[in-house]
Each structure stands twice: as C-alpha cells, then as structure tokens.
Design a protein around this motif. Structure first.
Motif, PDB file in Angstrom:
ATOM      1  N   HIS A  29       0.823  -1.215   0.000  1.00  0.00           N
ATOM      2  CA  HIS A  29       0.000   0.000   0.000  1.00  0.00           C
ATOM      3  C   HIS A  29       0.861   1.269   0.000  1.00  0.00           C
ATOM      4  CE1 HIS A  29      -3.979  -1.856   1.526  1.00  0.00           C
ATOM      5  NE2 HIS A  29      -3.194  -2.829   1.104  1.00  0.00           N
ATOM      6  N   ASP A  30       0.232   2.360  -0.427  1.00  0.00           N
ATOM      7  CA  ASP A  30       0.826   3.702  -0.281  1.00  0.00           C
ATOM      8  C   ASP A  30       2.135   3.861  -1.037  1.00  0.00           C
ATOM      9  OD1 ASP A  30      -1.338   3.799   1.360  1.00  0.00           O
ATOM     10  OD2 ASP A  30      -0.229   4.009   3.230  1.00  0.00           O
ATOM     11  N   HIS A  91      -4.857   3.876  -5.856  1.00  0.00           N
ATOM     12  CA  HIS A  91      -5.140   3.844  -4.414  1.00  0.00           C
ATOM     13  C   HIS A  91      -5.516   5.248  -3.942  1.00  0.00           C
ATOM     14  CE1 HIS A  91      -5.049   2.474  -0.349  1.00  0.00           C
ATOM     15  NE2 HIS A  91      -3.905   3.028  -0.022  1.00  0.00           N
ATOM     16  N   HIS A  95      -5.165  10.475  -0.750  1.00  0.00           N
ATOM     17  CA  HIS A  95      -4.940   9.654   0.449  1.00  0.00           C
ATOM     18  C   HIS A  95      -5.034  10.494   1.730  1.00  0.00           C
ATOM     19  CE1 HIS A  95      -3.423   6.349   2.897  1.00  0.00           C
ATOM     20  NE2 HIS A  95      -3.457   5.571   1.846  1.00  0.00           N
ATOM     21  N   PRO A 153      -8.249   4.272   0.154  1.00  0.00           N
ATOM     22  CA  PRO A 153      -7.412   4.308   1.352  1.00  0.00           C
ATOM     23  C   PRO A 153      -8.169   3.751   2.567  1.00  0.00           C
ATOM     24  CG  PRO A 153      -7.167   6.345   0.136  1.00  0.00           C
ATOM     25  CD  PRO A 153      -8.266   5.568  -0.542  1.00  0.00           C
ATOM     26  N   HIS A 228       2.243  -2.120   4.560  1.00  0.00           N
ATOM     27  CA  HIS A 228       2.460  -0.680   4.418  1.00  0.00           C
ATOM     28  C   HIS A 228       3.959  -0.392   4.526  1.00  0.00           C
ATOM     29  CE1 HIS A 228      -1.848  -0.684   5.258  1.00  0.00           C
ATOM     30  NE2 HIS A 228      -1.881   0.498   4.660  1.00  0.00           N
TER      31      HIS A 228
HETATM   32 ZN   LIG Z   1      -3.244   3.541   1.921  1.00  0.00          ZN
END
Ligand SMILES: [Zn+2]
Length: 270
Positions: A29-30, A91, A95, A153, A228
């Motif tokens: 993620h991210d 994504h 965010h 998110p 993450h």
């Molecule tokens: Zn995220």
C-alpha cells in the motif's frame, strides 16, 4: 458471462481455470515518491521470499505532495515492475480526508481512530469520486501504466464511490474483508491481514490478531497480506510478515488481485 468479459483482464488465464493451488495476494500500500525507498526494500525482501508479483497500491498525489506521473523515476520503476509481473492499482487520489464539521461519532471513529484521517473515499460524493478516479486512470494510462483496480485508502469506499469506480471502467475493488468484481458483480469474502503500527499497543494487538487470522485462513482459497511501507521499520511486525509469507508460500500460488479476479471470473462462468 461472455467470453470477452472473462478474458478482459488476462487472456492467458481463460485457459487455466481449474485445478490450481490456493492463492496468495501480497499487496503493498501507499506507493508514492515519499515512500519509494522503503517500497524498494520491501519488494527486494519479498522477491527473496519467492514473491515476485504483488498488487502495488499507488497513490496519484500522496498527501498533495505533487502528481506521481510528474516523477519520471518512479514511473519508469513502476513500468518495470508491471513488466516483471506486478500490478499497479489506483489507491485513492490524495490519500487524505479533510475533517468535516458534520461528523457523527461513527464517522469520527472510522476516519480518525480506525484510520489516521486517510479515508479519502469514505463519504466523497459520486461526482468527486468519479472525477478523482477517472483523472488517476487517465494519468496512469498516459504514463504507460495499466491500472485495472481501484482500492480506497483504508478500504473505506462508500456506495457512491464504488458506483463511480465502476463507471470509470474499473474492474474490481477490495475492502478489508472482501474482493469485489465490479464488472461481474460478484463479491468474494477474504479478510486481509494488515498491521497497525502507530503505537505500541496497536502493534502488539496486530501481531496477536494477525497470527489468529492467519490460522483461520488456512483453508481459504485466497489469503491476502497487506503491507504498508512503515511495517518494515518495526522489527517484530516485519518478522511476522516474512514468517507468515514464507509459510503461505509453501502451498499457495502468489498472484495479483487483477489475475485472481480474472481467474474467479473463469471459475464463475464454468
Ligand atoms: Zn493507503
């Protein structure tokens, strides 16, 4: 379902529906310029564990830090990863979620306690969700990337947001406990392992909960492990993640959400 719909995501998979091993999707993620360095380390370590395809959840303009597509280095890195078998997923857009004055207690819990003001698509209007997802999709495609999925998110996606994603020709989305094929309209239960590392007690609780969840998922057709960038900075958390991935790797086939959904379509049409 039509053959065209079945094969829209991955033509190769249309031929290989039955008899496969259970799946493992590791998602990162991210992904953004700000997290580039830990993302590289994580993907290197995953590669050593035999995970050479992941779903990369890429943020188009992380915390309004600037458009991702303006960063040539990260775009060429993502294109190389796609060519090597990874998947780029949109994504969110920024965010982050500005605090609203009309929040209920539940809104406050979901957007400030459950997530640290990252729930951008928690209650976005249809029009704004459509604008952000379609902009991201056009930007990514113009940069030579091939996004098929949209994941909000913290998995906080409103009904309106989901409708907007579908109207933007997004193939699938995921939530904490499910994967949803937006074209075929099917939802598959599959709870993701994920860690909360903001405080010591959250890390302890995450380690205990994910160990239980991993055992519970032993016979599930799909195991999801969500990582993450910050996870690799916490030794105990990272050790557990790598241990669980190694254990899962023994009998599961690593794949991406995109390919998993394509395969599920084949199975659903048989
Ligand atoms: Zn995220």
């Amino acid at each position: 379902m039509s053959t065209a719909a079945v094969t829209a995501l991955s033509p190769i998979l249309a031929a290989a529906a039955e008899g496969e091993r259970p799946s493992l999707v590791v998602s990162l993620h991210d992904v953004a310029p700000a997290t580039h360095a830990p993302c590289i380390r994580i993907l290197d370590e995953l590669h050593r564990l035999g995970i050479s395809c992941t779903s990369l959840l890429v943020v188009p303009n992380y915390h309004r830090d600037g458009e991702l597509v303006a960063n040539r280095e990260i775009i060429s890195w993502l294109r190389e990863l796609e060519a090597a078998g990874h998947e780029t997923v949109i994504h969110g857009y920024f965010h982050e979620r500005p605090i609203s004055e009309r929040e209920t207690l539940r809104d406050r819990f979901m957007t400030r306690v459950y997530t640290n003001r990252e729930g951008e698509f928690y209650d976005l209007s249809y029009d704004e969700a459509f604008r952000r997802i379609s902009t991201a999709r056009e930007q990514f495609k113009a940069a030579g990337l091939k996004p098929h999925g949209f994941i909000a998110p913290a998995w906080l996606l409103s009904i309106e947001g989901e409708r907007a994603a579908r109207d933007c020709e997004i193939e699938y989305t995921t939530r904490l406990a499910s994967v949803r094929d937006l074209r075929a309209g099917n939802t598959y239960s599959a709870r993701s392992l994920v860690y909360s590392v903001r405080t010591g007690w959250r890390r302890s609780a995450s380690l205990a909960w994910n160990a239980v969840l991993f055992r519970r998922c032993k016979y599930a057709p799909l195991l999801r492990i969500s990582i993450h960038p910050i996870d690799i900075e916490h030794r105990e958390v990272w050790q557990q993640i790598t241990r669980l991935i190694s254990a899962a790797r023994a009998n599961r086939e690593p794949t991406t959400y995109c390919d998993w959904v394509a395969r599920a379509r084949v199975n659903a049409s048989n």
